[in-house]
Design a protein around this motif. Sequence first.
Motif, PDB file in Angstrom:
ATOM      1  N   ALA A  29       3.820   2.452   6.174  1.00 50.82           N
ATOM      2  CA  ALA A  29       4.571   2.452   7.436  1.00 50.82           C
ATOM      3  C   ALA A  29       5.870   3.253   7.295  1.00 50.82           C
ATOM      4  N   ALA A  30       6.529   3.105   6.140  1.00 46.48           N
ATOM      5  CA  ALA A  30       7.809   3.799   5.930  1.00 46.48           C
ATOM      6  C   ALA A  30       7.591   5.316   5.848  1.00 46.48           C
ATOM      7  N   VAL A  31       6.526   5.722   5.170  1.00 47.84           N
ATOM      8  CA  VAL A  31       6.240   7.159   5.048  1.00 47.84           C
ATOM      9  C   VAL A  31       5.897   7.731   6.419  1.00 47.84           C
ATOM     10  N   ASP A  32       5.063   7.021   7.175  1.00 53.24           N
ATOM     11  CA  ASP A  32       4.676   7.537   8.497  1.00 53.24           C
ATOM     12  C   ASP A  32       5.888   7.633   9.425  1.00 53.24           C
ATOM     13  N   THR A  33       6.777   6.643   9.335  1.00 54.64           N
ATOM     14  CA  THR A  33       7.966   6.649  10.203  1.00 54.64           C
ATOM     15  C   THR A  33       8.879   7.823   9.867  1.00 54.64           C
ATOM     16  N   HIS A  40       0.855  -1.185   0.000  1.00 58.33           N
ATOM     17  CA  HIS A  40       0.000   0.000   0.000  1.00 58.33           C
ATOM     18  C   HIS A  40       0.884   1.225   0.000  1.00 58.33           C
ATOM     19  N   TYR A  41       0.838   1.941  -1.113  1.00 57.88           N
ATOM     20  CA  TYR A  41       1.664   3.142  -1.229  1.00 57.88           C
ATOM     21  C   TYR A  41       0.873   4.390  -0.858  1.00 57.88           C
ATOM     22  N   VAL A  42       1.609   5.338  -0.313  1.00 56.59           N
ATOM     23  CA  VAL A  42       0.973   6.600   0.038  1.00 56.59           C
ATOM     24  C   VAL A  42       1.880   7.764  -0.378  1.00 56.59           C
ATOM     25  N   ARG A  43       1.229   8.876  -0.714  1.00 57.81           N
ATOM     26  CA  ARG A  43       1.971  10.119  -1.012  1.00 57.81           C
ATOM     27  C   ARG A  43       1.604  11.134   0.066  1.00 57.81           C
ATOM     28  N   LEU A  44       2.632  11.669   0.710  1.00 55.66           N
ATOM     29  CA  LEU A  44       2.388  12.664   1.757  1.00 55.66           C
ATOM     30  C   LEU A  44       3.109  13.956   1.368  1.00 55.66           C
ATOM     31  N   VAL A  45       2.385  15.040   1.386  1.00 62.99           N
ATOM     32  CA  VAL A  45       2.982  16.337   1.062  1.00 62.99           C
ATOM     33  C   VAL A  45       2.792  17.247   2.273  1.00 62.99           C
TER      34      VAL A  45
END
Length: 187
Positions: A64-68, A3-8
């Motif tokens: 998980a990686a983006v949130d971390t 599950h990929y996510v983009r955070l800006v």
Amino acid sequence: MPHYVRLVYASRATFASAREGSGVEREIARILMQSRRNNPRDNLVGALYYADGYFFQCLEGEVAAVDTVYARIASDPRHQDVQVLMRQAISAPAFTGWAMKYGSIAGEVKALMARFGRREFNPYSFDEPVIAGMLDLLRSTPDVPVAVAEPAPVAPGASDARGRLSLALSVASLAVAVAALLVALLR
Ligand SMILES: Cc1cc2nc3c(=O)[nH]c(=O)nc-3n(C[C@H](O)[C@H](O)[C@H](O)COP(=O)(O)O)c2cc1C
């Protein structure tokens, strides 16, 4: 399937701008080097833009990686008022191949701001179309390589050796000059 996510997000730098010439500021270069070292380890990609004391960053990867990394970044004292502008599920990252792309795109951003009737670059006020415009720009413009030029550590004895070498070179060039003078006089 991952599950990929983009955070800006947007934030404000806590350090004063200290731009020397046209290069990337030292503090920005340090952040980029850290990001480019860490992000491949965490399978993260993204892009960073900095102007007028504001950061605009896009992070892409598994949830998980983006949130971390975002938690780590948000508590970094080099910036403040860290505010998420967008967080969306994506089928695949858009910045594949860039551990942390850096855009030196002041002219393009100015034109983008003008297109959206904005006088200044203030990412806190960005709505979705402006964010999409920024991401398009960051994707389509060249990356900026960075290296922080730290003063080289001088090994013990190294300066002695350097001194001896330059003395030897001076003596040699003096000898060549004297020889040339003698040849000229003896002709
Ligand atoms: C604006 C900004 C963007 C950053 N982006 C990243 C990033 O993409 N990846 C990362 O690992 N650290 C990033 N950092 C640095 C982190 O806050 C943190 O200092 C670093 O991840 C610690 O890693 P280290 O222990 O390997 O030095 C950023 C910091 C700032 C201020």
